[in-house]
Design a protein around this motif. Structure first.
Motif, PDB file in Angstrom:
ATOM      1  N   TYR A   1       0.844  -1.204   0.000  1.00  0.00           N
ATOM      2  CA  TYR A   1       0.000   0.000   0.000  1.00  0.00           C
ATOM      3  C   TYR A   1       0.875   1.248   0.000  1.00  0.00           C
ATOM      4  CZ  TYR A   1      -3.863   3.119   1.219  1.00  0.00           C
ATOM      5  OH  TYR A   1      -4.797   4.121   1.208  1.00  0.00           O
TER       6      TYR A   1
ATOM      7  N   ARG B   1       0.864   4.441  -2.450  1.00  0.00           N
ATOM      8  CA  ARG B   1       0.247   5.684  -1.960  1.00  0.00           C
ATOM      9  C   ARG B   1       1.193   6.657  -1.244  1.00  0.00           C
ATOM     10  NH1 ARG B   1      -5.013   6.378  -3.867  1.00  0.00           N
ATOM     11  NH2 ARG B   1      -6.516   4.957  -2.945  1.00  0.00           N
TER      12      ARG B   1
ATOM     13  N   GLU C   1       1.931  10.349  -2.661  1.00  0.00           N
ATOM     14  CA  GLU C   1       0.812  11.296  -2.705  1.00  0.00           C
ATOM     15  C   GLU C   1       0.301  11.625  -1.309  1.00  0.00           C
ATOM     16  OE1 GLU C   1      -2.214   8.060  -4.589  1.00  0.00           O
ATOM     17  OE2 GLU C   1      -3.087  10.013  -4.208  1.00  0.00           O
ATOM     18  N   MET C   2       0.406  10.661  -0.379  1.00  0.00           N
ATOM     19  CA  MET C   2      -0.011  10.948   0.999  1.00  0.00           C
ATOM     20  C   MET C   2       0.933  11.962   1.637  1.00  0.00           C
ATOM     21  SD  MET C   2      -1.314   7.252   2.472  1.00  0.00           S
ATOM     22  CE  MET C   2      -2.079   7.857   3.960  1.00  0.00           C
TER      23      MET C   2
ATOM     24  N   ALA D   1       0.141  15.338   0.085  1.00  0.00           N
ATOM     25  CA  ALA D   1      -1.099  15.920   0.627  1.00  0.00           C
ATOM     26  C   ALA D   1      -0.880  16.415   2.054  1.00  0.00           C
ATOM     27  CB  ALA D   1      -2.219  14.880   0.594  1.00  0.00           C
TER      28      ALA D   1
ATOM     29  N   SER E   1      -5.203   8.764  12.474  1.00  0.00           N
ATOM     30  CA  SER E   1      -5.909   8.445  11.226  1.00  0.00           C
ATOM     31  C   SER E   1      -5.107   7.452  10.384  1.00  0.00           C
ATOM     32  CB  SER E   1      -6.218   9.718  10.425  1.00  0.00           C
ATOM     33  OG  SER E   1      -5.096  10.165   9.707  1.00  0.00           O
TER      34      SER E   1
ATOM     35  N   LEU F   1      -6.169   3.569   9.492  1.00  0.00           N
ATOM     36  CA  LEU F   1      -6.095   3.063   8.115  1.00  0.00           C
ATOM     37  C   LEU F   1      -5.249   1.784   8.079  1.00  0.00           C
ATOM     38  CD1 LEU F   1      -6.634   3.479   5.066  1.00  0.00           C
ATOM     39  CD2 LEU F   1      -4.597   4.933   4.993  1.00  0.00           C
TER      40      LEU F   1
ATOM     41  N   ARG G   1      -7.215  -1.156   9.391  1.00  0.00           N
ATOM     42  CA  ARG G   1      -8.215  -1.595   8.409  1.00  0.00           C
ATOM     43  C   ARG G   1      -7.563  -2.367   7.259  1.00  0.00           C
ATOM     44  NH1 ARG G   1     -10.454   0.040   3.895  1.00  0.00           N
ATOM     45  NH2 ARG G   1      -9.245   1.955   3.731  1.00  0.00           N
TER      46      ARG G   1
ATOM     47  N   ASP H   1     -15.274  -2.770   6.072  1.00  0.00           N
ATOM     48  CA  ASP H   1     -14.940  -3.684   4.982  1.00  0.00           C
ATOM     49  C   ASP H   1     -15.051  -5.146   5.391  1.00  0.00           C
ATOM     50  OD1 ASP H   1     -14.421  -1.454   3.516  1.00  0.00           O
ATOM     51  OD2 ASP H   1     -12.260  -1.466   3.898  1.00  0.00           O
TER      52      ASP H   1
ATOM     53  N   GLY I   1      -5.333  14.860  -3.513  1.00  0.00           N
ATOM     54  CA  GLY I   1      -5.633  14.574  -2.111  1.00  0.00           C
ATOM     55  C   GLY I   1      -5.857  15.813  -1.264  1.00  0.00           C
TER      56      GLY I   1
ATOM     57  N   THR J   1      -7.631   9.295   7.047  1.00  0.00           N
ATOM     58  CA  THR J   1      -9.078   9.127   6.856  1.00  0.00           C
ATOM     59  C   THR J   1      -9.440   9.340   5.391  1.00  0.00           C
ATOM     60  OG1 THR J   1      -9.316  10.096   9.054  1.00  0.00           O
ATOM     61  CG2 THR J   1     -11.332   9.853   7.758  1.00  0.00           C
TER      62      THR J   1
ATOM     63  N   TYR K   1      -7.637   8.961   2.695  1.00  0.00           N
ATOM     64  CA  TYR K   1      -7.244   7.872   1.791  1.00  0.00           C
ATOM     65  C   TYR K   1      -8.045   6.591   2.058  1.00  0.00           C
ATOM     66  CZ  TYR K   1      -4.061  10.641  -0.822  1.00  0.00           C
ATOM     67  OH  TYR K   1      -3.565  11.591  -1.675  1.00  0.00           O
ATOM     68  N   GLY K   2      -8.479   6.419   3.309  1.00  0.00           N
ATOM     69  CA  GLY K   2      -9.389   5.305   3.608  1.00  0.00           C
ATOM     70  C   GLY K   2     -10.686   5.456   2.833  1.00  0.00           C
TER      71      GLY K   2
ATOM     72  N   LEU L   1     -11.111   7.323   0.090  1.00  0.00           N
ATOM     73  CA  LEU L   1     -10.811   7.208  -1.352  1.00  0.00           C
ATOM     74  C   LEU L   1     -10.678   5.734  -1.776  1.00  0.00           C
ATOM     75  CD1 LEU L   1      -8.311  10.147  -2.046  1.00  0.00           C
ATOM     76  CD2 LEU L   1     -10.608   9.858  -3.010  1.00  0.00           C
ATOM     77  N   ASP L   2     -10.061   4.929  -0.890  1.00  0.00           N
ATOM     78  CA  ASP L   2      -9.919   3.487  -1.195  1.00  0.00           C
ATOM     79  C   ASP L   2     -11.290   2.847  -1.403  1.00  0.00           C
ATOM     80  OD1 ASP L   2      -7.211   3.610  -0.955  1.00  0.00           O
ATOM     81  OD2 ASP L   2      -7.145   2.860   1.104  1.00  0.00           O
ATOM     82  N   ARG L   3     -12.209   3.156  -0.463  1.00  0.00           N
ATOM     83  CA  ARG L   3     -13.544   2.551  -0.536  1.00  0.00           C
ATOM     84  C   ARG L   3     -14.298   3.041  -1.773  1.00  0.00           C
ATOM     85  NH1 ARG L   3     -14.344   4.187   4.961  1.00  0.00           N
ATOM     86  NH2 ARG L   3     -13.325   2.652   6.246  1.00  0.00           N
TER      87      ARG L   3
ATOM     88  N   THR M   1     -13.026   4.154  -4.496  1.00  0.00           N
ATOM     89  CA  THR M   1     -12.396   3.578  -5.703  1.00  0.00           C
ATOM     90  C   THR M   1     -12.855   2.130  -5.876  1.00  0.00           C
ATOM     91  OG1 THR M   1     -10.474   4.974  -5.268  1.00  0.00           O
ATOM     92  CG2 THR M   1     -10.174   3.223  -6.881  1.00  0.00           C
TER      93      THR M   1
ATOM     94  N   TYR N   1      -8.107  12.704  -8.638  1.00  0.00           N
ATOM     95  CA  TYR N   1      -9.225  11.741  -8.693  1.00  0.00           C
ATOM     96  C   TYR N   1     -10.434  12.421  -9.309  1.00  0.00           C
ATOM     97  CZ  TYR N   1      -6.349   8.976  -5.612  1.00  0.00           C
ATOM     98  OH  TYR N   1      -5.302   8.255  -5.095  1.00  0.00           O
TER      99      TYR N   1
END
Lengths: 360, 107
Positions: free
Chosen positions: A19, A23, A26-27, A30, A54, A58, A61, A207, B19, B40, B42-43, B45-47, B49, B70
């Protein structure tokens, strides 16, 4: 690279490597764009706790994955969910055992005890007695949590499980007269129940919701551990009667009691699960991993009841039976770890036949 | 649909965003009430997507950093519209009942 960027990249290590590879850039971008609006320079800032939380949420999850997650993450997710499920089933059994014992000991259900036997704490009708009776009945809430989970209501299951864990200790707060050793022993005793709650909280998420069962099936799921719980309370009562009758040697009664207290029952339950996993070697990966995780608190809770070096015959018996249970748990644990490793290797090879489709 | 997901979809209605752009727009749309943390965001955005409600649009390098944009898909627009209608319907019913309560002098 600024100190802030360095710190944030360090926080992002919580995320699974694949992951992060996708990502991370970009994370970071941002995050730093947001941080640039702050007054301090990038070398004078640290990621805020809410930002770290946060990312941690993530990470949980992603690592404790649902049916749509990558195989390894899904296997770990299933294992955590089965820790929660096995824990709830076990504590439902203990809940019924505890409640039935309270009803017998306090003469609520019927005057099951002889007139000359005084059981329970506090005199009838006193607030002290009420507190202790409630503390013994509250573990029934584990059954409520299990019921809510199998009916597909994870939020309620989580809230009720937290209450089932915390309320007995609020009603009858633990007392620690002997310093840190007593605190450590108490913590080890609480651990098996405490493990169930975080597993429930992190295992079932958006999920990975629990598949709801029809009401009848859900009721059977709760009754399954309730029946042995009630039967075990009769066994405990019988052992108490034998103890009062003074016809059976005390050491023999102690030996028997050590198999029906919480650590003893955890040991028996985990051995049953281990045998089940061995019988279903091909598909038992997540359950084996869950049982391997649960073996750790089970060993610690039994170890907390041992007193090495004691000389009297009763303590020697406790140490002997407790030591035997720990040996059995460790042997079972090694078997479970071997089965789990096999399952994880299978997952790496991409073969999830038999594991997928078992969700929940 | 959760509120963050609803707001992220709303933020993407007019144009693709990256983002931080999404986080800013969500804050603006919600009047500063919702400040999405990056984890949060990106979580969510993942869902979105995974549900095919949003998809990557393009990538740009800005001041040496990667920006991935996006965009809202047609399916995402439909889902957002359905949710918006549902919420508006609920809000309308609530307002109607509150007016009725006021008219009956219950306040």
């Amino acid at each position: 690279m600024s100190v802030l960027e360095d710190s944030y990249r360090w926080v992002l290590r919580l995320l699974p490597a694949p992951y992060r590879a996708e990502r991370e850039e970009e994370m970071v971008s941002a995050f730093l764009e947001g941080a640039q609006h702050g007054e301090a320079g990038l070398d004078d800032q640290r990621p805020r706790w809410m930002e770290i939380a946060s990312v941690a949420a993530l990470a949980v999850r992603l690592r404790v994955g649902g049916p749509g997650a990558p195989p390894r993450s899904f296997l770990w997710g299933e294992a955590v969910r089965r820790v929660a499920l096995l824990g709830l089933v076990f504590w439902t059994m203990i809940g019924f055992l505890s409640a039935a014992q309270a009803l017998i000991a306090y003469g609520i259900l019927a005057d099951a005890l002889p007139d000359d036997v005084i059981m329970g704490i506090g005199y009838a009708g006193s607030p002290d007695r009420l507190r202790h009776v409630l503390a013994d009945l509250v573990p029934l809430m584990w059954a409520g949590s299990l019921g809510a989970l199998v009916l597909g209501r994870p939020r309620m299951a989580k809230a009720v499980a937290v209450a089932a864990l915390v309320l007995p200790h609020m009603l009858v707060p633990p007392v620690f007269p002997g310093g840190w050793e007593i605190v450590a022993r108490w913590a080890c005793m609480v651990l098996p129940a405490a493990v169930t709650v975080p597993a429930l909280v992190i295992g079932f998420h958006r999920d990975a919701p629990p598949p709801p069962l029809p009401r009848g099936q859900a009721l059977r799921m709760v009754a399954l551990p309730a029946v042995p719980g009630i039967l075990l309370s009769l066994v405990v009562t019988a052992l108490s009667s034998l103890s009062r009758a003074d016809t059976v040697p005390v050491t023999l009664l102690v030996q028997a009691s050590l198999w029906v207290d919480v650590p003893g029952l955890a040991c028996v339950s985990l051995l049953i699960v281990t045998v089940w996993c061995l019988a279903r070697r091909r598909t038992s990966g997540p359950t084996a991993l869950a049982a391997a995780i649960l073996t750790v608190p089970a060993v610690l809770s039994r170890a907390a009841t041992l007193h090495p070096g004691a000389a009297d015959s009763i303590t020697e018996t406790i140490n002997l039976v407790g030591g035997l249970q720990i040996a059995l748990l460790l042997a079972g644990g090694i078997t479970l770890v071997a089965l789990s490793t096999q399952a994880l290797r299978t997952v790496v090879d991409g073969d999830l036949t038999g594991i997928r489709g078992q969700h929940g | 649909m959760t509120e963050p997901a609803f707001l992220v979809l709303t933020a993407l209605v007019d144009e693709p965003r990256h983002g931080y752009g999404i986080a800013q727009e969500v804050e603006r749309i919600s009047g500063g009430r919702v400040q999405l943390k990056i984890g949060t965001l990106y979580g969510v955005l993942d869902r979105l997507t995974a549900d095919a409600f949003v998809e990557p649009d393009r990538e740009e390098v800005w001041q040496g950093r990667l920006r991935r944009y996006y965009r809202l898909t047609d399916e995402g627009a439909r889902a957002l519209e359905e949710e918006a209608v549902r919420l508006a319907d609920n809000a309308r019913r609530a307002v109607e009942r509150l007016r009725l309560r006021q008219a009956e002098g219950l306040t």
